[in-house]
Design a protein around this motif. Structure first.
Motif, PDB file in Angstrom:
ATOM      1  N   MET B   1       0.862  -1.132  -0.025  1.00 43.32           N
ATOM      2  CA  MET B   1       0.103   0.115  -0.016  1.00 43.32           C
ATOM      3  C   MET B   1       0.748   1.456   0.049  1.00 43.32           C
ATOM      4  SD  MET B   1      -2.906   1.007   2.874  1.00 43.32           S
ATOM      5  CE  MET B   1      -3.316   2.788   2.917  1.00 43.32           C
ATOM      6  N   SER B   2       0.558   2.344  -0.824  1.00 41.03           N
ATOM      7  CA  SER B   2       1.420   3.559  -0.653  1.00 41.03           C
ATOM      8  C   SER B   2       0.471   4.628  -0.730  1.00 41.03           C
ATOM      9  CB  SER B   2       2.209   3.604  -1.991  1.00 41.03           C
ATOM     10  OG  SER B   2       1.586   3.503  -3.333  1.00 41.03           O
ATOM     11  N   VAL B   3       1.015   5.591  -0.067  1.00 37.67           N
ATOM     12  CA  VAL B   3       0.223   7.026  -0.147  1.00 37.67           C
ATOM     13  C   VAL B   3       0.983   8.059  -1.029  1.00 37.67           C
ATOM     14  CG1 VAL B   3      -0.572   9.032   1.370  1.00 37.67           C
ATOM     15  CG2 VAL B   3      -0.552   6.493   2.005  1.00 37.67           C
ATOM     16  N   GLU B   4       0.182   8.570  -1.692  1.00 35.94           N
ATOM     17  CA  GLU B   4       1.023   9.596  -2.609  1.00 35.94           C
ATOM     18  C   GLU B   4       0.672  11.169  -2.078  1.00 35.94           C
ATOM     19  OE1 GLU B   4       1.225   9.871  -7.496  1.00 35.94           O
ATOM     20  OE2 GLU B   4      -0.703   9.572  -6.604  1.00 35.94           O
ATOM     21  N   ILE B   5       1.648  11.738  -2.179  1.00 36.06           N
ATOM     22  CA  ILE B   5       1.774  13.238  -1.707  1.00 36.06           C
ATOM     23  C   ILE B   5       2.209  14.037  -2.787  1.00 36.06           C
ATOM     24  CG2 ILE B   5       2.488  15.114  -0.319  1.00 36.06           C
ATOM     25  CD1 ILE B   5       2.717  12.926   2.000  1.00 36.06           C
ATOM     26  N   VAL B   6       1.266  14.763  -3.621  1.00 33.76           N
ATOM     27  CA  VAL B   6       1.579  15.419  -4.661  1.00 33.76           C
ATOM     28  C   VAL B   6       1.531  16.966  -4.431  1.00 33.76           C
ATOM     29  CG1 VAL B   6       0.979  15.971  -7.050  1.00 33.76           C
ATOM     30  CG2 VAL B   6       0.397  14.104  -6.280  1.00 33.76           C
ATOM     31  N   GLU B   7       2.780  17.499  -4.481  1.00 35.43           N
ATOM     32  CA  GLU B   7       2.856  19.063  -3.978  1.00 35.43           C
ATOM     33  C   GLU B   7       2.443  19.969  -5.237  1.00 35.43           C
ATOM     34  OE1 GLU B   7       6.688  20.275  -2.040  1.00 35.43           O
ATOM     35  OE2 GLU B   7       7.035  18.224  -1.746  1.00 35.43           O
ATOM     36  N   LEU B   8       1.494  20.966  -4.632  1.00 35.01           N
ATOM     37  CA  LEU B   8       1.060  21.989  -5.552  1.00 35.01           C
ATOM     38  C   LEU B   8       1.896  23.387  -5.566  1.00 35.01           C
ATOM     39  CD1 LEU B   8      -2.374  20.796  -4.874  1.00 35.01           C
ATOM     40  CD2 LEU B   8      -1.616  20.186  -6.724  1.00 35.01           C
ATOM     41  N   SER B   9       2.578  23.502  -4.820  1.00 35.80           N
ATOM     42  CA  SER B   9       3.265  24.861  -4.475  1.00 35.80           C
ATOM     43  C   SER B   9       4.816  24.519  -4.123  1.00 35.80           C
ATOM     44  CB  SER B   9       2.568  25.733  -3.601  1.00 35.80           C
ATOM     45  OG  SER B   9       3.017  25.407  -2.264  1.00 35.80           O
ATOM     46  N   LYS B  45      -1.636  17.704  -2.265  1.00 32.70           N
ATOM     47  CA  LYS B  45      -2.896  16.528  -2.168  1.00 32.70           C
ATOM     48  C   LYS B  45      -2.265  15.377  -1.885  1.00 32.70           C
ATOM     49  CE  LYS B  45      -3.216  15.973  -7.120  1.00 32.70           C
ATOM     50  NZ  LYS B  45      -3.936  16.131  -8.403  1.00 32.70           N
ATOM     51  N   VAL B  46      -3.410  14.260  -1.107  1.00 37.20           N
ATOM     52  CA  VAL B  46      -2.734  13.352  -0.480  1.00 37.20           C
ATOM     53  C   VAL B  46      -3.860  12.203  -0.952  1.00 37.20           C
ATOM     54  CG1 VAL B  46      -2.010  12.138   1.598  1.00 37.20           C
ATOM     55  CG2 VAL B  46      -1.770  14.527   1.482  1.00 37.20           C
ATOM     56  N   ASP B  47      -3.435  11.327  -1.302  1.00 38.20           N
ATOM     57  CA  ASP B  47      -4.262   9.920  -1.682  1.00 38.20           C
ATOM     58  C   ASP B  47      -3.670   8.708  -1.587  1.00 38.20           C
ATOM     59  OD1 ASP B  47      -6.787   9.102  -2.410  1.00 38.20           O
ATOM     60  OD2 ASP B  47      -6.871   9.789  -4.455  1.00 38.20           O
ATOM     61  N   SER B  48      -4.508   7.509  -1.931  1.00 39.51           N
ATOM     62  CA  SER B  48      -4.018   6.454  -2.052  1.00 39.51           C
ATOM     63  C   SER B  48      -5.012   5.538  -2.479  1.00 39.51           C
ATOM     64  CB  SER B  48      -3.743   5.775  -0.551  1.00 39.51           C
ATOM     65  OG  SER B  48      -3.595   4.422  -0.685  1.00 39.51           O
ATOM     66  N   ARG B  49      -4.912   4.765  -3.547  1.00 39.64           N
ATOM     67  CA  ARG B  49      -5.660   3.676  -4.015  1.00 39.64           C
ATOM     68  C   ARG B  49      -6.491   2.935  -2.909  1.00 39.64           C
ATOM     69  NH1 ARG B  49      -3.633   1.979  -9.974  1.00 39.64           N
ATOM     70  NH2 ARG B  49      -3.914   3.852 -10.499  1.00 39.64           N
ATOM     71  N   ASN B  50      -5.839   2.652  -1.778  1.00 42.32           N
ATOM     72  CA  ASN B  50      -6.558   1.779  -0.715  1.00 42.32           C
ATOM     73  C   ASN B  50      -7.546   2.837   0.251  1.00 42.32           C
ATOM     74  OD1 ASN B  50      -5.167  -0.555  -1.218  1.00 42.32           O
ATOM     75  ND2 ASN B  50      -3.687   0.554  -0.805  1.00 42.32           N
ATOM     76  N   PHE B  51      -7.593   4.056   0.022  1.00 44.79           N
ATOM     77  CA  PHE B  51      -8.484   4.925   0.783  1.00 44.79           C
ATOM     78  C   PHE B  51      -9.858   4.737   0.498  1.00 44.79           C
ATOM     79  CE2 PHE B  51      -4.897   8.288   2.080  1.00 44.79           C
ATOM     80  CZ  PHE B  51      -4.385   7.477   2.819  1.00 44.79           C
ATOM     81  N   PRO B  52     -10.925   4.988   1.094  1.00 44.87           N
ATOM     82  CA  PRO B  52     -12.350   4.902   0.792  1.00 44.87           C
ATOM     83  C   PRO B  52     -12.668   5.511  -0.531  1.00 44.87           C
ATOM     84  CG  PRO B  52     -12.109   5.230   3.164  1.00 44.87           C
ATOM     85  CD  PRO B  52     -10.866   5.384   2.566  1.00 44.87           C
ATOM     86  N   PRO B  53     -13.501   5.268  -1.357  1.00 41.39           N
ATOM     87  CA  PRO B  53     -13.746   5.996  -2.579  1.00 41.39           C
ATOM     88  C   PRO B  53     -14.814   7.253  -2.199  1.00 41.39           C
ATOM     89  CG  PRO B  53     -15.117   4.334  -2.473  1.00 41.39           C
ATOM     90  CD  PRO B  53     -14.217   4.173  -1.360  1.00 41.39           C
ATOM     91  N   VAL B  54     -14.138   8.559  -1.783  1.00 42.56           N
ATOM     92  CA  VAL B  54     -14.843   9.631  -1.209  1.00 42.56           C
ATOM     93  C   VAL B  54     -13.991  10.825  -1.832  1.00 42.56           C
ATOM     94  CG1 VAL B  54     -15.349  11.009   0.538  1.00 42.56           C
ATOM     95  CG2 VAL B  54     -15.475   8.586   0.941  1.00 42.56           C
ATOM     96  N   VAL B  55     -14.669  11.682  -2.374  1.00 44.52           N
ATOM     97  CA  VAL B  55     -13.909  12.944  -2.907  1.00 44.52           C
ATOM     98  C   VAL B  55     -14.642  14.014  -2.322  1.00 44.52           C
ATOM     99  CG1 VAL B  55     -13.124  12.191  -4.955  1.00 44.52           C
ATOM    100  CG2 VAL B  55     -15.478  12.937  -4.950  1.00 44.52           C
ATOM    101  N   LYS B  56     -14.087  15.198  -2.111  1.00 39.97           N
ATOM    102  CA  LYS B  56     -14.578  16.445  -1.886  1.00 39.97           C
ATOM    103  C   LYS B  56     -15.125  17.455  -2.995  1.00 39.97           C
ATOM    104  CE  LYS B  56     -13.259  20.412   0.997  1.00 39.97           C
ATOM    105  NZ  LYS B  56     -12.234  20.992   1.963  1.00 39.97           N
ATOM    106  N   LEU B  57     -16.047  18.076  -2.863  1.00 40.90           N
ATOM    107  CA  LEU B  57     -16.560  19.049  -3.986  1.00 40.90           C
ATOM    108  C   LEU B  57     -16.319  20.403  -3.505  1.00 40.90           C
ATOM    109  CD1 LEU B  57     -19.774  17.092  -4.751  1.00 40.90           C
ATOM    110  CD2 LEU B  57     -17.574  16.866  -5.689  1.00 40.90           C
ATOM    111  N   MET B  58     -15.593  21.034  -4.637  1.00 44.60           N
ATOM    112  CA  MET B  58     -15.304  22.415  -4.376  1.00 44.60           C
ATOM    113  C   MET B  58     -15.674  23.097  -5.887  1.00 44.60           C
ATOM    114  SD  MET B  58     -11.721  22.703  -2.491  1.00 44.60           S
ATOM    115  CE  MET B  58     -11.815  24.651  -2.147  1.00 44.60           C
ATOM    116  N   ASP B  59     -16.797  23.725  -5.588  1.00 45.32           N
ATOM    117  CA  ASP B  59     -17.521  24.487  -6.811  1.00 45.32           C
ATOM    118  C   ASP B  59     -17.672  23.473  -8.072  1.00 45.32           C
ATOM    119  OD1 ASP B  59     -17.494  26.817  -5.329  1.00 45.32           O
ATOM    120  OD2 ASP B  59     -15.458  27.396  -5.971  1.00 45.32           O
ATOM    121  N   PRO B  65     -10.086  14.318  -0.469  1.00 44.70           N
ATOM    122  CA  PRO B  65     -10.523  14.779   1.052  1.00 44.70           C
ATOM    123  C   PRO B  65      -9.411  14.721   1.873  1.00 44.70           C
ATOM    124  CG  PRO B  65     -10.917  12.547   0.665  1.00 44.70           C
ATOM    125  CD  PRO B  65     -10.275  12.779  -0.660  1.00 44.70           C
ATOM    126  N   ILE B  66      -7.934  14.513   1.566  1.00 47.56           N
ATOM    127  CA  ILE B  66      -6.875  14.747   2.357  1.00 47.56           C
ATOM    128  C   ILE B  66      -6.066  15.641   1.611  1.00 47.56           C
ATOM    129  CG2 ILE B  66      -5.028  13.653   3.730  1.00 47.56           C
ATOM    130  CD1 ILE B  66      -6.788  11.028   3.258  1.00 47.56           C
TER     131      ILE B  66
END
Lengths: 104, 236
Positions: B1-9, B45-59, B65-66
């Protein structure tokens, strides 16, 4: 469960926490914004029903929750207190009486 | 299992603050409030394929969601989805790896400490636990008492140990809260306690004022958290 009501009206099922002890139950419910005058509590031996309403921001919120208890309580022993939008209910568990039966 | 952290700045922070939706949702509520009040910018932004299938909506846009937000040398990670204990542990491990590579100086974890008599306390007590002498020195400016002897289990213990393995000073800041309900009052108390350390001016009065709305809004997340995990605990 969510019911559809006019805009700014909402029915929500509040969070509740039930603890069953040796001789009593403790039930609490999170009903933010509710004042005593807008709260209705009904109890029977096996059921607790809470109806309440509050205005939160611009929303009229109606709370409804029915809890079927896993034990029988004495309805006359029920005590309830509302503090900062948390309802706390305590009640004595009905003692189980055993009757001796004559075998014919 | 791996968690991905993608930097946006390209911002670089010295302090990382973690807020998970645990007891009283204190970590999630306080992180969300600090991000809004300090007008923090989304830094990763932080994500993993093993996290529950939930997304946050912004406009209309679906985002993870992490996320990690940033302002003035401080990163704040906010998790708005209920994760099972194993996923929280993985998230902590990967986040500390990421922070370690960035040569971060201090990591803080905010968590609730469920107490039965919370209703009787207008001002809940705040406690601190640190993982080494450097962290103890840094924690001196946090307005909290050290947690007395006992045991800590779950993700708080995992956090302190994993930070220690990487040589990162770590402090867990724990605040008394409701066992089963969202507790914005506890979130306000913990923000006030850490303010002298993070040196960001945050007025917690609006958080108290909007307490009812937050309790109402967060009840579904609270239900999911209760279903997904057994919150971390302290046995004194």
């Amino acid at each position: 469960m969510r019911y559809y009501l006019p805009e700014h009206e909402e029915v929500v099922e509040p969070l509740a926490d039930l603890r069953v002890m040796v001789d009593q139950i403790k039930l609490s419910m999170d009903i933010p914004g509710v004042e005593k005058k807008n709260l209705e509590l009904k109890v029977s031996e096996k059921t607790v029903i809470v109806r309440a309403s509050a205005v939160i921001g611009k929303r009229n919120v109606h709370y409804y929750r029915r809890i079927d208890l896993p034990v029988e309580i004495d309805p006359d022993s029920v005590k309830a207190r509302l503090t900062a939008g948390v309802l706390e209910i305590t009640a004595r568990i009905k003692p189980r009486g055993f009757r001796e039966v004559t075998v014919e | 299992m791996s968690v991905e952290i993608v930097e946006l700045s390209e911002e670089e922070g010295d302090i990382l603050l973690l807020g998970f939706p645990g007891n009283g949702l204190v970590g999630a509520i306080s992180s969300d409030y600090m991000i809004r009040q300090a007008n923090m910018k989304r830094a990763a932004k932080v994500d993993s394929r093993n996290f529950p299938p939930v997304v946050k909506l912004m406009d209309g846009m679906a985002i993870e969601p992490i996320n990690i937000y940033y302002t003035k040398g401080i990163y704040v990670m906010i998790d708005e989805v209920a994760l099972p204990p194993q996923s929280i542990a993985e998230l902590i491990t990967f986040t500390l790896d990421w922070f370690s590579k960035k040569k971060g100086k201090l990591v803080l974890l905010i968590e609730g400490l469920a107490v039965e008599n919370r209703l009787e306390k207008e001002k809940p007590s705040v406690y601190k636990v640190y993982n080494n002498d450097k962290a103890k020195e840094l924690a001196s400016s946090i307005e909290a008492d050290p947690l007395p002897s006992g045991y800590i289990s779950g993700h708080i213990a995992h956090f302190l140990k994993e930070a220690n393995y990487r040589g990162i000073p770590a402090i867990a800041v724990l605040v008394e809260c409701f066992p089963s309900y969202p507790d914005p009052g506890a979130a306000a108390a913990v923000i006030n306690a850490i303010k002298p350390l993070i040196k960001i001016e945050i007025d917690t009065q609006p958080l108290i004022n909007e307490s009812n709305a937050i309790r109402l809004k967060m009840r579904e997340l609270m239900r999911q958290v209760q279903a997904a995990q057994r919150p971390a605990g302290y046995i004194g």
